[in-house]
Design a protein around this motif. Structure first.
Motif, mmCIF file in Angstrom:
data_model
loop_
_atom_site.group_PDB
_atom_site.id
_atom_site.type_symbol
_atom_site.label_atom_id
_atom_site.label_comp_id
_atom_site.label_asym_id
_atom_site.label_seq_id
_atom_site.Cartn_x
_atom_site.Cartn_y
_atom_site.Cartn_z
ATOM 1 N N ILE A 128 0.841 -1.195 0.000
ATOM 2 C CA ILE A 128 0.000 0.000 0.000
ATOM 3 C C ILE A 128 0.880 1.250 0.000
ATOM 4 O O ILE A 128 0.622 2.211 -0.734
ATOM 5 N N HIS A 129 1.955 1.221 0.774
ATOM 6 C CA HIS A 129 2.889 2.357 0.826
ATOM 7 C C HIS A 129 3.484 2.652 -0.550
ATOM 8 O O HIS A 129 3.475 3.804 -1.019
ATOM 9 N N VAL A 130 3.980 1.635 -1.227
ATOM 10 C CA VAL A 130 4.632 1.861 -2.518
ATOM 11 C C VAL A 130 3.597 2.220 -3.597
ATOM 12 O O VAL A 130 3.888 3.009 -4.499
ATOM 13 N N LEU A 131 2.379 1.716 -3.491
ATOM 14 C CA LEU A 131 1.339 2.088 -4.451
ATOM 15 C C LEU A 131 0.898 3.532 -4.251
ATOM 16 O O LEU A 131 0.560 4.221 -5.216
ATOM 17 N N LYS A 132 0.904 4.004 -3.012
ATOM 18 C CA LYS A 132 0.606 5.417 -2.762
ATOM 19 C C LYS A 132 1.714 6.302 -3.343
ATOM 20 O O LYS A 132 1.426 7.360 -3.899
ATOM 21 N N LEU A 133 2.959 5.855 -3.218
ATOM 22 C CA LEU A 133 4.073 6.611 -3.799
ATOM 23 C C LEU A 133 3.916 6.743 -5.312
ATOM 24 O O LEU A 133 4.235 7.778 -5.892
ATOM 25 N N SER A 134 3.421 5.682 -5.941
ATOM 26 C CA SER A 134 3.280 5.683 -7.400
ATOM 27 C C SER A 134 2.022 6.405 -7.868
ATOM 28 O O SER A 134 1.777 6.507 -9.063
ATOM 29 N N LYS A 135 1.213 6.883 -6.910
ATOM 30 C CA LYS A 135 0.011 7.663 -7.196
ATOM 31 C C LYS A 135 -1.045 6.883 -7.988
ATOM 32 O O LYS A 135 -1.819 7.468 -8.730
#
Length: 123
Positions: free
Chosen positions: A102-109
């Motif tokens: 979830i963290h990395v998907l939020k970073l990728s917008k």
């Protein structure tokens, strides 16, 4: 995950690596490539032999697929996602994998920043 929602061909992986955008944290690298003609997102998984034996690698892949299954309504559908698992994932349980993805998907917008994990389907 249904088969039509998976990236399987080497050419599709290479396209995502060359033309897509990459985002990473310590546990995962995510490549996202826009495919405007798609109705549903697709995922491709890469888990190296360095992470463990076949049982461990398959467990990691099951965890990742389950996270994407739970985030189905929250992700943008016009993308192919390639997820590469890094070494620390081998010692993580499902909830830690989910939090990290979830963290990395939020970073990728591609995931809403206000998403907190409680909105996901509980299956």
């Amino acid at each position: 995950m249904k088969k039509e929602f998976r990236v399987k061909k080497n050419k599709e992986f290479q396209d995502a690596f060359k033309k897509g955008k990459s985002f990473a944290n310590r546990q995962f690298v995510v490549y996202s490539l826009t495919k405007s003609s798609q109705e549903h997102f697709r995922i491709g998984l890469s888990v190296s032999k360095k992470l463990g034996n076949a049982v461990k690698r398959n467990q990691i892949k099951r965890y990742i697929r389950q996270v994407f299954h739970e985030l189905d309504g929250e992700l943008k559908n016009e993308f192919d996602y390639i997820i590469i698992a890094r070494k620390p994932v081998a010692e993580m349980d499902y909830h830690e994998v989910k939090k990290s993805l979830i963290h990395v998907l939020k970073l990728s917008k591609v995931l809403d920043r206000s998403f907190n994990g409680n909105n996901a389907k509980n299956i």
